[in-house]
Design a protein around this motif. Structure first.
Motif, PDB file in Angstrom:
ATOM      1  N   LYS A   1      -9.613  -0.295  -0.374  1.00  0.00           N
ATOM      2  CA  LYS A   1      -8.609  -0.549   0.660  1.00  0.00           C
ATOM      3  C   LYS A   1      -9.207  -1.383   1.779  1.00  0.00           C
ATOM      4  O   LYS A   1      -8.581  -2.319   2.283  1.00  0.00           O
ATOM      5  CB  LYS A   1      -8.086   0.784   1.211  1.00  0.00           C
ATOM      6  CG  LYS A   1      -7.252   0.676   2.466  1.00  0.00           C
ATOM      7  CD  LYS A   1      -5.939  -0.053   2.274  1.00  0.00           C
ATOM      8  CE  LYS A   1      -5.060   0.039   3.483  1.00  0.00           C
ATOM      9  NZ  LYS A   1      -4.835  -1.199   4.160  1.00  0.00           N
TER      10      LYS A   1
ATOM     11  N   ILE B   1      -0.629  -6.780  -3.642  1.00  0.00           N
ATOM     12  CA  ILE B   1      -2.002  -6.292  -3.774  1.00  0.00           C
ATOM     13  C   ILE B   1      -2.550  -6.829  -5.094  1.00  0.00           C
ATOM     14  O   ILE B   1      -1.837  -6.810  -6.103  1.00  0.00           O
ATOM     15  CB  ILE B   1      -2.041  -4.746  -3.779  1.00  0.00           C
ATOM     16  CG1 ILE B   1      -1.485  -4.193  -2.472  1.00  0.00           C
ATOM     17  CG2 ILE B   1      -3.462  -4.227  -4.009  1.00  0.00           C
ATOM     18  CD1 ILE B   1      -1.285  -2.701  -2.466  1.00  0.00           C
TER      19      ILE B   1
ATOM     20  N   THR C   1      -7.267  -4.271  -7.989  1.00  0.00           N
ATOM     21  CA  THR C   1      -7.380  -3.287  -6.907  1.00  0.00           C
ATOM     22  C   THR C   1      -6.281  -2.241  -7.031  1.00  0.00           C
ATOM     23  O   THR C   1      -6.537  -1.044  -6.936  1.00  0.00           O
ATOM     24  CB  THR C   1      -7.293  -3.981  -5.535  1.00  0.00           C
ATOM     25  OG1 THR C   1      -8.354  -4.920  -5.436  1.00  0.00           O
ATOM     26  CG2 THR C   1      -7.356  -2.986  -4.394  1.00  0.00           C
TER      27      THR C   1
ATOM     28  N   SER D   1      -9.607  -5.122   0.732  1.00  0.00           N
ATOM     29  CA  SER D   1      -8.400  -5.861   0.282  1.00  0.00           C
ATOM     30  C   SER D   1      -7.618  -6.410   1.447  1.00  0.00           C
ATOM     31  O   SER D   1      -7.622  -5.966   2.518  1.00  0.00           O
ATOM     32  CB  SER D   1      -7.501  -4.928  -0.528  1.00  0.00           C
ATOM     33  OG  SER D   1      -8.095  -4.641  -1.751  1.00  0.00           O
TER      34      SER D   1
ATOM     35  N   VAL E   1     -11.195   4.252  -0.877  1.00  0.00           N
ATOM     36  CA  VAL E   1     -11.188   3.837   0.523  1.00  0.00           C
ATOM     37  C   VAL E   1     -11.878   2.486   0.662  1.00  0.00           C
ATOM     38  O   VAL E   1     -11.386   1.582   1.365  1.00  0.00           O
ATOM     39  CB  VAL E   1     -11.844   4.903   1.426  1.00  0.00           C
ATOM     40  CG1 VAL E   1     -12.047   4.374   2.842  1.00  0.00           C
ATOM     41  CG2 VAL E   1     -11.001   6.171   1.444  1.00  0.00           C
TER      42      VAL E   1
ATOM     43  N   TRP F   1       0.824  -1.209   0.000  1.00  0.00           N
ATOM     44  CA  TRP F   1       0.000   0.000   0.000  1.00  0.00           C
ATOM     45  C   TRP F   1       0.857   1.257   0.000  1.00  0.00           C
ATOM     46  O   TRP F   1       0.493   2.259  -0.603  1.00  0.00           O
ATOM     47  CB  TRP F   1      -0.986  -0.015   1.158  1.00  0.00           C
ATOM     48  CG  TRP F   1      -2.119  -0.939   0.851  1.00  0.00           C
ATOM     49  CD1 TRP F   1      -2.268  -2.224   1.266  1.00  0.00           C
ATOM     50  CD2 TRP F   1      -3.236  -0.675  -0.006  1.00  0.00           C
ATOM     51  NE1 TRP F   1      -3.406  -2.780   0.738  1.00  0.00           N
ATOM     52  CE2 TRP F   1      -4.028  -1.843  -0.048  1.00  0.00           C
ATOM     53  CE3 TRP F   1      -3.646   0.435  -0.734  1.00  0.00           C
ATOM     54  CZ2 TRP F   1      -5.203  -1.927  -0.799  1.00  0.00           C
ATOM     55  CZ3 TRP F   1      -4.819   0.350  -1.471  1.00  0.00           C
ATOM     56  CH2 TRP F   1      -5.577  -0.823  -1.497  1.00  0.00           C
TER      57      TRP F   1
ATOM     58  N   VAL G   1      -6.887   1.777  -7.702  1.00  0.00           N
ATOM     59  CA  VAL G   1      -6.445   2.765  -6.712  1.00  0.00           C
ATOM     60  C   VAL G   1      -5.410   3.702  -7.324  1.00  0.00           C
ATOM     61  O   VAL G   1      -5.465   4.924  -7.130  1.00  0.00           O
ATOM     62  CB  VAL G   1      -5.908   2.066  -5.438  1.00  0.00           C
ATOM     63  CG1 VAL G   1      -5.246   3.056  -4.503  1.00  0.00           C
ATOM     64  CG2 VAL G   1      -7.034   1.312  -4.738  1.00  0.00           C
TER      65      VAL G   1
END
Length: 105
Positions: free
Chosen positions: A102, A54, A58, A105, A99, A4, A62
């Motif tokens: 996140k 990740i 996703t 995930s 958000v 992240w 992001v």
């Protein structure tokens, strides 16, 4: 660094390379063009590091979301891009979506 962290850095670098496009004046200005290339390479590198941990769908969503939101803000602040309630509303929805990704995930 965590995936992240890499992803957030990649998104911030995407804001950098997207914002440089206007300054390159169709890639005729050398310094902004060099900055565009450096930001783009660094952003893609960080994105590849992020997808090690990740899911790619996703991470990509992001990454583009951070870039889109940041580039809209840069456009408003530095390039006098238009501001309207609906534009800000839909950018807010994008933030909530990021958000949400996140959180799941």
């Amino acid at each position: 660094m965590t995936g992240w962290t890499y992803l957030i850095i990649a998104g911030l670098l995407e804001i950098g390379f997207a914002s440089m496009i206007k300054l390159t004046e169709n890639f005729t200005k050398i310094f902004p063009t060099i900055l565009f290339i450096l930001f783009a390479m660094a952003s893609f590198y960080m994105l590849t590091k992020a997808i090690e941990s990740i899911p790619i769908g996703t991470a990509y969503a992001v990454w583009t979301g951070i870039g889109a939101i940041g580039t809209v803000i840069v456009g408003i602040v530095f390039y006098n891009d238009p501001v309207s309630f609906l534009r800000l509303f839909f950018i807010s929805m994008l933030i909530f979506s990021i958000v949400g990704l996140k959180l799941v995930s």
